[in-house]
Scaffold this motif. Structure first.
Motif, PDB file in Angstrom:
ATOM      1  N   ARG A  70      14.789  -0.182   6.168  1.00 20.15           N
ATOM      2  CA  ARG A  70      14.759   1.029   5.347  1.00 20.15           C
ATOM      3  C   ARG A  70      14.070   0.796   4.018  1.00 20.15           C
ATOM      4  O   ARG A  70      13.303   1.626   3.549  1.00 20.15           O
ATOM      5  N   ARG A  73      10.261   0.531   4.490  1.00 24.45           N
ATOM      6  CA  ARG A  73       9.648   1.843   4.750  1.00 24.45           C
ATOM      7  C   ARG A  73       9.593   2.679   3.477  1.00 24.45           C
ATOM      8  O   ARG A  73       8.610   3.379   3.233  1.00 24.45           O
ATOM      9  N   PHE A  74      10.641   2.608   2.633  1.00 26.80           N
ATOM     10  CA  PHE A  74      10.661   3.340   1.386  1.00 26.80           C
ATOM     11  C   PHE A  74       9.549   2.867   0.461  1.00 26.80           C
ATOM     12  O   PHE A  74       8.813   3.662  -0.117  1.00 26.80           O
ATOM     13  N   LYS A  75       9.427   1.539   0.326  1.00 31.24           N
ATOM     14  CA  LYS A  75       8.380   0.979  -0.528  1.00 31.24           C
ATOM     15  C   LYS A  75       6.986   1.344  -0.026  1.00 31.24           C
ATOM     16  O   LYS A  75       6.100   1.646  -0.831  1.00 31.24           O
ATOM     17  N   LYS A  76       6.787   1.322   1.250  1.00 30.13           N
ATOM     18  CA  LYS A  76       5.491   1.678   1.831  1.00 30.13           C
ATOM     19  C   LYS A  76       5.197   3.170   1.597  1.00 30.13           C
ATOM     20  O   LYS A  76       4.081   3.537   1.249  1.00 30.13           O
ATOM     21  N   LYS A  77       6.195   4.023   1.771  1.00 28.06           N
ATOM     22  CA  LYS A  77       6.020   5.461   1.613  1.00 28.06           C
ATOM     23  C   LYS A  77       5.623   5.822   0.189  1.00 28.06           C
ATOM     24  O   LYS A  77       4.761   6.657  -0.041  1.00 28.06           O
ATOM     25  N   TYR A  78       6.250   5.161  -0.794  1.00 31.01           N
ATOM     26  CA  TYR A  78       5.986   5.483  -2.201  1.00 31.01           C
ATOM     27  C   TYR A  78       5.082   4.462  -2.894  1.00 31.01           C
ATOM     28  O   TYR A  78       4.981   4.468  -4.109  1.00 31.01           O
ATOM     29  N   ASN A  79       4.447   3.602  -2.099  1.00 23.89           N
ATOM     30  CA  ASN A  79       3.469   2.637  -2.588  1.00 23.89           C
ATOM     31  C   ASN A  79       4.044   1.771  -3.714  1.00 23.89           C
ATOM     32  O   ASN A  79       3.446   1.619  -4.775  1.00 23.89           O
TER      33      ASN A  79
END
Length: 81
Positions: A70, A73-79
């Motif tokens: 999780r 994915r959060f870090k990837k989504k918000y760069n």
């Protein structure tokens, strides 16, 4: 039971969407799809996401849909680095 207020209880075939496992059971669910069962009769077909054939609690094996957690994915989504 009070007459006229309860839905009809009838045989229905449930199919696991991930494994294709099918079982016949009584239910109040209805469906526009039908399937011919082993006894030669046609029954309504209801597709379910998880059944005892695919749930990790019953199978004893865990299935992971993705590799990332999780937080990743959060870090990837918000760069976020």
């Amino acid at each position: 039971m009070k007459a006229g207020i309860h839905p009809d209880y009838h045989p229905v075939v449930f199919m696991d969407a991930s494994t294709g496992f099918k079982f016949l059971s009584g239910s109040t669910k209805t469906s526009n799809q039908t399937i011919k069962w082993e006894d030669g009769k046609e029954y309504p077909l209801v597709t379910v996401e998880i059944s005892s054939d695919s749930h990790p609690f019953y199978t004893g094996r865990q299935k992971f849909a993705d590799k990332g957690g999780r937080v990743d994915r959060f870090k990837k989504k918000y760069n976020i680095k």
